[in-house]
Motif scaffolding. Structure first.
Motif, PDB file in Angstrom:
ATOM      1  N   ALA A 108      57.013 -10.666  57.060  1.00 53.68           N
ATOM      2  CA  ALA A 108      58.267 -10.132  56.601  1.00 53.68           C
ATOM      3  C   ALA A 108      57.996  -8.545  56.019  1.00 53.68           C
ATOM      4  CB  ALA A 108      58.362 -10.960  54.972  1.00 53.68           C
ATOM      5  N   ARG A 111      58.922  -6.771  59.413  1.00 56.64           N
ATOM      6  CA  ARG A 111      59.754  -6.709  59.999  1.00 56.64           C
ATOM      7  C   ARG A 111      60.674  -5.228  58.893  1.00 56.64           C
ATOM      8  NH1 ARG A 111      60.728 -11.803  58.484  1.00 56.64           N
ATOM      9  NH2 ARG A 111      59.056 -12.334  59.852  1.00 56.64           N
ATOM     10  N   GLU A 112      60.083  -5.178  57.558  1.00 61.60           N
ATOM     11  CA  GLU A 112      60.319  -3.947  57.155  1.00 61.60           C
ATOM     12  C   GLU A 112      59.656  -2.645  58.079  1.00 61.60           C
ATOM     13  OE1 GLU A 112      62.646  -3.743  54.256  1.00 61.60           O
ATOM     14  OE2 GLU A 112      62.867  -6.038  54.989  1.00 61.60           O
ATOM     15  N   SER A 115      61.934   0.998  57.914  1.00 57.02           N
ATOM     16  CA  SER A 115      62.279   1.923  57.267  1.00 57.02           C
ATOM     17  C   SER A 115      61.036   1.932  55.810  1.00 57.02           C
ATOM     18  CB  SER A 115      62.990   0.456  55.476  1.00 57.02           C
ATOM     19  OG  SER A 115      62.351  -0.079  55.370  1.00 57.02           O
ATOM     20  N   LEU A 157      53.329  -2.072  53.965  1.00 54.17           N
ATOM     21  CA  LEU A 157      55.262  -2.327  55.515  1.00 54.17           C
ATOM     22  C   LEU A 157      56.125  -2.269  53.967  1.00 54.17           C
ATOM     23  CD1 LEU A 157      53.628  -2.513  58.927  1.00 54.17           C
ATOM     24  CD2 LEU A 157      54.508  -0.211  58.161  1.00 54.17           C
ATOM     25  N   ALA A 158      55.538  -2.890  53.339  1.00 54.39           N
ATOM     26  CA  ALA A 158      56.818  -4.268  52.601  1.00 54.39           C
ATOM     27  C   ALA A 158      57.982  -3.209  51.267  1.00 54.39           C
ATOM     28  CB  ALA A 158      56.592  -5.827  51.934  1.00 54.39           C
ATOM     29  N   GLY A 159      57.201  -2.026  51.483  1.00 56.49           N
ATOM     30  CA  GLY A 159      57.416  -1.066  50.188  1.00 56.49           C
ATOM     31  C   GLY A 159      57.193  -1.806  48.709  1.00 56.49           C
ATOM     32  N   SER A 160      56.168  -2.973  48.230  1.00 58.15           N
ATOM     33  CA  SER A 160      56.083  -3.146  47.213  1.00 58.15           C
ATOM     34  C   SER A 160      55.066  -3.563  46.261  1.00 58.15           C
ATOM     35  CB  SER A 160      57.256  -4.724  46.796  1.00 58.15           C
ATOM     36  OG  SER A 160      57.245  -5.611  45.656  1.00 58.15           O
ATOM     37  N   PRO A 161      54.694  -2.200  45.015  1.00 56.67           N
ATOM     38  CA  PRO A 161      53.361  -2.817  45.028  1.00 56.67           C
ATOM     39  C   PRO A 161      52.721  -3.798  44.245  1.00 56.67           C
ATOM     40  CG  PRO A 161      54.690  -0.410  43.968  1.00 56.67           C
ATOM     41  CD  PRO A 161      55.692  -1.745  44.985  1.00 56.67           C
ATOM     42  N   ARG A 162      54.168  -4.617  43.321  1.00 57.16           N
ATOM     43  CA  ARG A 162      53.385  -6.302  42.732  1.00 57.16           C
ATOM     44  C   ARG A 162      53.079  -6.709  44.335  1.00 57.16           C
ATOM     45  NH1 ARG A 162      57.658  -3.714  40.015  1.00 57.16           N
ATOM     46  NH2 ARG A 162      57.715  -4.337  37.427  1.00 57.16           N
ATOM     47  N   LEU A 163      53.770  -6.613  45.122  1.00 59.05           N
ATOM     48  CA  LEU A 163      53.617  -7.600  46.465  1.00 59.05           C
ATOM     49  C   LEU A 163      52.444  -7.252  46.722  1.00 59.05           C
ATOM     50  CD1 LEU A 163      54.392  -9.967  48.429  1.00 59.05           C
ATOM     51  CD2 LEU A 163      54.982  -8.225  49.366  1.00 59.05           C
ATOM     52  N   GLU A 165      49.625  -6.191  45.251  1.00 58.96           N
ATOM     53  CA  GLU A 165      48.404  -6.500  44.498  1.00 58.96           C
ATOM     54  C   GLU A 165      48.400  -7.404  44.328  1.00 58.96           C
ATOM     55  OE1 GLU A 165      49.604  -5.649  40.048  1.00 58.96           O
ATOM     56  OE2 GLU A 165      47.550  -8.037  39.811  1.00 58.96           O
TER      57      GLU A 165
ATOM     58  N   ARG B  75      52.009  -9.640  33.792  1.00 57.94           N
ATOM     59  CA  ARG B  75      52.934  -8.126  33.398  1.00 57.94           C
ATOM     60  C   ARG B  75      54.326  -8.584  31.932  1.00 57.94           C
ATOM     61  NH1 ARG B  75      53.710  -8.472  38.201  1.00 57.94           N
ATOM     62  NH2 ARG B  75      52.416  -7.816  39.189  1.00 57.94           N
ATOM     63  N   GLU B  97      62.295  -2.972  42.589  1.00 56.41           N
ATOM     64  CA  GLU B  97      61.177  -2.875  43.585  1.00 56.41           C
ATOM     65  C   GLU B  97      61.223  -4.717  43.121  1.00 56.41           C
ATOM     66  OE1 GLU B  97      57.513  -2.377  42.150  1.00 56.41           O
ATOM     67  OE2 GLU B  97      56.774  -4.443  43.706  1.00 56.41           O
ATOM     68  N   ARG B 100      63.824  -5.676  46.037  1.00 58.05           N
ATOM     69  CA  ARG B 100      63.614  -5.642  47.123  1.00 58.05           C
ATOM     70  C   ARG B 100      62.414  -6.906  47.501  1.00 58.05           C
ATOM     71  NH1 ARG B 100      62.967  -0.864  50.695  1.00 58.05           N
ATOM     72  NH2 ARG B 100      61.844  -1.437  52.099  1.00 58.05           N
ATOM     73  N   LEU B 101      61.763  -6.943  46.203  1.00 62.49           N
ATOM     74  CA  LEU B 101      60.506  -8.290  46.857  1.00 62.49           C
ATOM     75  C   LEU B 101      61.347  -9.567  46.847  1.00 62.49           C
ATOM     76  CD1 LEU B 101      57.817  -8.839  46.148  1.00 62.49           C
ATOM     77  CD2 LEU B 101      57.557  -8.885  43.630  1.00 62.49           C
ATOM     78  N   ILE B 104      62.180  -9.483  49.997  1.00 63.42           N
ATOM     79  CA  ILE B 104      61.504  -9.980  51.060  1.00 63.42           C
ATOM     80  C   ILE B 104      60.918 -11.321  51.106  1.00 63.42           C
ATOM     81  CG2 ILE B 104      58.829  -9.335  51.588  1.00 63.42           C
ATOM     82  CD1 ILE B 104      60.031  -6.398  50.958  1.00 63.42           C
ATOM     83  N   PHE B 166      53.711 -17.102  42.085  1.00 64.36           N
ATOM     84  CA  PHE B 166      53.673 -15.610  42.286  1.00 64.36           C
ATOM     85  C   PHE B 166      55.007 -14.990  41.536  1.00 64.36           C
ATOM     86  CE2 PHE B 166      55.565 -12.234  44.769  1.00 64.36           C
ATOM     87  CZ  PHE B 166      54.345 -11.018  44.329  1.00 64.36           C
TER      88      PHE B 166
END
Lengths: 241, 241
Positions: A108, A111-112, A115, A157-163, A165, B75, B97, B100-101, B104, B166
């Motif tokens: 996934a 695939r981003e 962006s 690449l997904a751009g999600s800090p939570r992901l 971590e 969190r 975010e 976005r998460l 994905i 998660f």
DNA sequence: CTCACGGGATCGTTGAACAAAAGTACTGTC
DNA sequence: GACAGTACTTTTGTTCAACGATCCCGTGAG
């Protein structure tokens, strides 16, 4: 950004900023234990005695228990009520799930690609080069580390800090898995070329090709690990310890 | 926003005091506080005094701190060194975010539809029907709960327990976000029909259609929430603390 | 051989204690 | 009246000792 030519040292300080605020004893203890576990010095299944470790590290049982909670949440330790905490023992099924998860998340993320900022690609490139340098200097464990950094970069690449971590913790679990490969060079070295190939696809923004490369990459690694597990842990009832 | 003036929720905690008596105390305390926080009884930004809560629940400070540690890792609380723990305050950026998460992860999960067992589809159907039943009985908060269960079901399509856990925590964060919508009916009810539509696509194993429906679904919800945040949290310096 | 029964070790939890940090109120100066 | 500096108070971070609860294991009876 105000961090112009003059003050690179200012931004350097920011790296240490959270390091100052993070002076909690429990977290430092957790950090020490995390290293010991992921490096394989404390083998899976080992019981972590509160008294012994607390004494060895010079912290009280309460503080140590806070550190245990942290690591249990990262799945490096398992906590059994009234029995204590143990270093996680991963099974073949865990390997299968971990790779299924990697496939899903990293797929996934790729695939981003369209962006994703260039800076992330640069991070990935740095990881690839770190790995190659480590290999040329025969630091094979570091090759494994660079490898995981490479994949951590892909997740970015997904751009999600939570992901990110979340996958950081998954990668810590993978380190545990990798210990079944007794020859780190044989396991990690072949992936250096594939990392570079995948990186090339990312840099040319060729999502389709990158996705394909990643899929076979992960499938191959999984197959290798599952085979190693089949050898180390023959079919039959699990005998702990 | 201090603990004194409007703090009726502190005394409310005492009702749950007798629920403490089975299994691990720290985890039960965490469970109670988790409910209170996700249900919105303890508003974001509130400082959680160790002394007050420990007394209200009848547990020692050490045990309470273990519970805090747990919830901070989920969190729901944030821990500031030497200042205490606070109920998490989410920002507009967090909403962006989180969606976005979701896009994905749930998108990737739907893409695994072909290899998902029928039992998962049944779980999703159950969530849809729960939501519709709750709506017909005007239990709007329960509609929100069923909604999240619906999405949790979608995540199960991916077939990874770790990913499910998660996303469970992500959904707990979302509950926090939803509280900015002061009219739960207006927010949740319109999605019942869309849930059913999406479920139909899943049951007929129409991956493409399901993916599309999900994408617009999430985009719409995000837009609604971001707009609500823009109203509730006008542009300007953040007055957290 | 199985099963009940202790003894011993370890965990779960508490309460008290004290140092360190943050928060608050009070001063005195300009 | 605004401000800086200084005590004073509150709260957190951490340790310690204690005790009941629970689990593990070896022993002995059946």
């Amino acid at each position: 950004m105000s961090t112009g030519a003059l003050g690179t040292w200012v931004s350097d300080l920011e790296k240490d900023k959270d390091l100052i605020g993070r002076s909690s004893t429990a977290e430092r203890v957790a950090g020490i234990l995390r290293d010991r576990v992921t490096e394989g010095f404390i083998p899976p299944g080992t019981r972590m005695s509160e008294e012994a470790i607390g004494e060895a590290l010079g912290v009280s049982r309460n503080t140590l228990r806070e550190a245990f909670r942290l690591l249990a949440h990262e799945r490096l330790l398992v906590h059994e009520l009234n029995r204590g905490v143990f270093v996680r023992t991963l099974s073949k099924d865990d390997v299968v799930e971990l790779y299924r998860l990697r496939q899903i998340v990293e797929g996934a993320a790729v695939r981003e690609l369209a962006s994703a900022p260039d800076q992330v690609i640069a991070t990935i490139r740095a990881a690839v080069e770190d790995g190659e340098r480590a290999a040329s200097e025969h630091r094979w464990p570091d090759v494994g580390t660079a490898n995981l950094q490479f994949h951590q970069g892909i997740v970015q690449l997904a751009g999600s800090p939570r992901l990110e971590e979340f996958m950081l913790r998954i990668h810590a679990e993978l380190r545990l898995v990798f210990h079944v490969m007794h020859n780190p060079r044989r396991f990690h070295e072949p992936y250096l070329a594939r990392n570079r190939e995948l990186m090339a696809a990312l840099e040319s923004r060729n999502t389709q090709h990158a996705e394909l490369l990643l899929a076979v990459y992960l499938a191959d690694a999984e197959r290798q690990l599952v085979r190693a597990f089949a050898g180390a842990e023959p079919s039959g009832p699990e005998l702990a310890r």
